[in-house]
Design a protein around this motif. Structure first.
Motif, PDB file in Angstrom:
ATOM      1  N   ASP A 240       0.838  -1.208   0.000  1.00  0.00           N
ATOM      2  CA  ASP A 240       0.000   0.000   0.000  1.00  0.00           C
ATOM      3  C   ASP A 240       0.869   1.253   0.000  1.00  0.00           C
ATOM      4  O   ASP A 240       0.559   2.237  -0.702  1.00  0.00           O
ATOM      5  N   HIS A 241       1.929   1.220   0.787  1.00  0.00           N
ATOM      6  CA  HIS A 241       2.833   2.379   0.874  1.00  0.00           C
ATOM      7  C   HIS A 241       3.503   2.638  -0.471  1.00  0.00           C
ATOM      8  O   HIS A 241       3.550   3.776  -0.948  1.00  0.00           O
ATOM      9  N   TRP A 242       4.028   1.590  -1.090  1.00  0.00           N
ATOM     10  CA  TRP A 242       4.701   1.764  -2.380  1.00  0.00           C
ATOM     11  C   TRP A 242       3.721   2.186  -3.464  1.00  0.00           C
ATOM     12  O   TRP A 242       4.049   3.037  -4.301  1.00  0.00           O
ATOM     13  N   ARG A 243       2.524   1.618  -3.437  1.00  0.00           N
ATOM     14  CA  ARG A 243       1.520   1.974  -4.441  1.00  0.00           C
ATOM     15  C   ARG A 243       1.173   3.467  -4.338  1.00  0.00           C
ATOM     16  O   ARG A 243       0.978   4.143  -5.355  1.00  0.00           O
ATOM     17  N   ALA A 244       1.121   3.977  -3.114  1.00  0.00           N
ATOM     18  CA  ALA A 244       0.763   5.383  -2.911  1.00  0.00           C
ATOM     19  C   ALA A 244       1.810   6.327  -3.471  1.00  0.00           C
ATOM     20  O   ALA A 244       1.501   7.481  -3.796  1.00  0.00           O
ATOM     21  N   HIS A 245       3.048   5.838  -3.594  1.00  0.00           N
ATOM     22  CA  HIS A 245       4.134   6.700  -4.079  1.00  0.00           C
ATOM     23  C   HIS A 245       4.647   6.248  -5.446  1.00  0.00           C
ATOM     24  O   HIS A 245       5.740   6.646  -5.849  1.00  0.00           O
ATOM     25  N   ASP A 246       3.852   5.456  -6.139  1.00  0.00           N
ATOM     26  CA  ASP A 246       4.250   4.951  -7.445  1.00  0.00           C
ATOM     27  C   ASP A 246       4.265   6.091  -8.452  1.00  0.00           C
ATOM     28  O   ASP A 246       3.224   6.693  -8.753  1.00  0.00           O
ATOM     29  N   GLY A 247       5.454   6.414  -8.963  1.00  0.00           N
ATOM     30  CA  GLY A 247       5.589   7.470  -9.964  1.00  0.00           C
ATOM     31  C   GLY A 247       5.490   8.877  -9.428  1.00  0.00           C
ATOM     32  O   GLY A 247       5.490   9.831 -10.211  1.00  0.00           O
ATOM     33  N   THR A 248       5.428   9.049  -8.115  1.00  0.00           N
ATOM     34  CA  THR A 248       5.261  10.382  -7.531  1.00  0.00           C
ATOM     35  C   THR A 248       6.516  10.772  -6.752  1.00  0.00           C
ATOM     36  O   THR A 248       6.781  10.208  -5.680  1.00  0.00           O
ATOM     37  N   PRO A 249       7.309  11.715  -7.239  1.00  0.00           N
ATOM     38  CA  PRO A 249       8.502  12.140  -6.498  1.00  0.00           C
ATOM     39  C   PRO A 249       8.124  12.721  -5.135  1.00  0.00           C
ATOM     40  O   PRO A 249       7.059  13.294  -4.949  1.00  0.00           O
ATOM     41  N   LEU A 250       9.047  12.566  -4.180  1.00  0.00           N
ATOM     42  CA  LEU A 250       8.847  13.034  -2.822  1.00  0.00           C
ATOM     43  C   LEU A 250       9.749  14.231  -2.544  1.00  0.00           C
ATOM     44  O   LEU A 250      10.784  14.409  -3.192  1.00  0.00           O
ATOM     45  N   THR A 251       9.371  15.035  -1.572  1.00  0.00           N
ATOM     46  CA  THR A 251      10.153  16.220  -1.208  1.00  0.00           C
ATOM     47  C   THR A 251      11.042  15.897  -0.017  1.00  0.00           C
ATOM     48  O   THR A 251      10.538  15.493   1.043  1.00  0.00           O
ATOM     49  N   PRO A 252      12.363  16.059  -0.158  1.00  0.00           N
ATOM     50  CA  PRO A 252      13.253  15.761   0.967  1.00  0.00           C
ATOM     51  C   PRO A 252      12.964  16.652   2.173  1.00  0.00           C
ATOM     52  O   PRO A 252      12.563  17.808   2.036  1.00  0.00           O
ATOM     53  N   ALA A 253      13.175  16.093   3.368  1.00  0.00           N
ATOM     54  CA  ALA A 253      13.046  16.874   4.594  1.00  0.00           C
ATOM     55  C   ALA A 253      14.260  17.764   4.771  1.00  0.00           C
ATOM     56  O   ALA A 253      15.342  17.489   4.236  1.00  0.00           O
ATOM     57  N   ALA A 254      14.096  18.848   5.518  1.00  0.00           N
ATOM     58  CA  ALA A 254      15.220  19.710   5.836  1.00  0.00           C
ATOM     59  C   ALA A 254      16.240  18.914   6.643  1.00  0.00           C
ATOM     60  O   ALA A 254      15.893  18.286   7.646  1.00  0.00           O
ATOM     61  N   PRO A 255      17.505  18.894   6.225  1.00  0.00           N
ATOM     62  CA  PRO A 255      18.486  18.036   6.905  1.00  0.00           C
ATOM     63  C   PRO A 255      18.888  18.573   8.271  1.00  0.00           C
ATOM     64  O   PRO A 255      18.912  19.785   8.499  1.00  0.00           O
ATOM     65  N   LEU A 256      19.202  17.650   9.182  1.00  0.00           N
ATOM     66  CA  LEU A 256      19.770  18.013  10.479  1.00  0.00           C
ATOM     67  C   LEU A 256      21.289  17.934  10.455  1.00  0.00           C
ATOM     68  O   LEU A 256      21.936  18.293  11.426  1.00  0.00           O
ATOM     69  N   VAL A 257      21.855  17.436   9.358  1.00  0.00           N
ATOM     70  CA  VAL A 257      23.306  17.317   9.222  1.00  0.00           C
ATOM     71  C   VAL A 257      23.739  18.058   7.973  1.00  0.00           C
ATOM     72  O   VAL A 257      22.977  18.212   7.014  1.00  0.00           O
ATOM     73  N   ASP A 258      24.968  18.522   7.981  1.00  0.00           N
ATOM     74  CA  ASP A 258      25.527  19.170   6.798  1.00  0.00           C
ATOM     75  C   ASP A 258      25.843  18.113   5.740  1.00  0.00           C
ATOM     76  O   ASP A 258      26.323  17.024   6.064  1.00  0.00           O
TER      77      ASP A 258
END
Length: 275
Positions: A240-258
């Motif tokens: 279900d998780h993979w199907r929900a993101h099939d072909g849909t790019p995701l937005t990276p979170a703001a990093p806590l590390v450099d």
């Protein structure tokens, strides 16, 4: 300030122990099987199991900060927080999951136990920070046997996007919050890798890392589920998780590390696992 690192047999906790030891912090490694640990620099190891409150007192004695890996344990999180407060612990950093942010996360098999532990600590007497990573780069190791044997990985949703997070970045983020919680005042941080990649793209990068291409074959989800060896409810949740993101790019979170580490870097470092 002694720091207790629980779940010390895991990759993240082992890396975290190494980082904190190099920084000169007094440490204690907690595990359900402390005799199996080999922590750096002679760090003392203790038995600490969230489902066994009898292990809390000795593990927490003299501790001021805790890195808590709760696993799938939820029932004793309140008791752990109370024992931590009694021992004088000032801060808990919980390894949680970004899945708690998805709709219905509290009822999701992939996130429900994380949400329950977060809720217990939120009500508890010790300030807590929740680190919520998404997919780990190391999850690709589940493909290692197939790739090494056949140069092929079989996937139900090869175009599903993830944000693979290098486990070393998670360890660095945990170290930053544990050692300077005043500089990280948010109650929770979502962590991800720096780039949205499909499983097919990850397979291509693994091929580059090992110097030999990886073929990707698309299989029916039911076929993948039957061959996965994963209990059916969890396999369904993953599908279900993979199907929900099939072909849909995701937005990276703001990093806590450099300079967060890329999946390409991880693939090159782990090439031998796929050879």
């Amino acid at each position: 300030m002694t720091i207790l690192v629980t779940g010390s047999r895991g990759r993240v906790a082992r890396t975290l122990l190494g980082l904190l030891h190099a920084q000169g912090h007094p440490l204690r490694a907690g595990s359900s099987d402390p005799g199996a640990l080999d922590p750096p620099g002679g760090i003392p190891a203790v038995r600490c199991v969230l489902d066994d409150p009898g292990t809390f007192g000795p593990a927490l004695e003299g501790v001021r900060s805790v890195f808590l890996y709760a696993g799938r344990s939820t029932g004793a999180a309140t008791a752990f927080a109370e024992a931590a407060a009694a021992a004088g612990v000032r801060h808990i950093v919980l390894l949680s999951s970004s899945a708690v942010l998805e709709p219905g996360g509290a009822d999701n098999l992939l996130a429900g136990h994380h949400a329950a532990v977060e809720a217990a600590l939120s009500r508890g007497p010790v300030p807590a920070t929740f680190l919520r990573p998404g997919d780990f780069a190391g999850n690709a190791l589940r493909w290692a046997r197939s790739i090494a044997a056949t140069d092929t990985v079989r996937l139900p949703y090869p175009e599903a996007h993830t944000l693979p997070l290098h486990e070393d970045d998670l360890a660095e983020a945990a170290a930053a919050v544990l050692t300077a919680p005043e500089g990280h005042p948010a109650p929770a941080y979502t962590l991800s890798g720096p780039q949205s990649l499909t499983f097919r793209e990850q397979a291509d990068l693994i091929g580059e890392g090992r110097g030999r291409p990886v073929r990707v074959e698309t299989v029916d989800p039911a076929e993948w589920k039957a061959a996965s060896g994963i209990p059916a409810p969890y396999a369904d949740a993953l599908l279900d998780h993979w199907r929900a993101h099939d072909g849909t790019p995701l937005t990276p979170a703001a990093p806590l590390v450099d300079h967060p580490r890329t999946f390409s870097l991880w693939a090159a470092a782990n090439a031998a696992s796929f050879a």
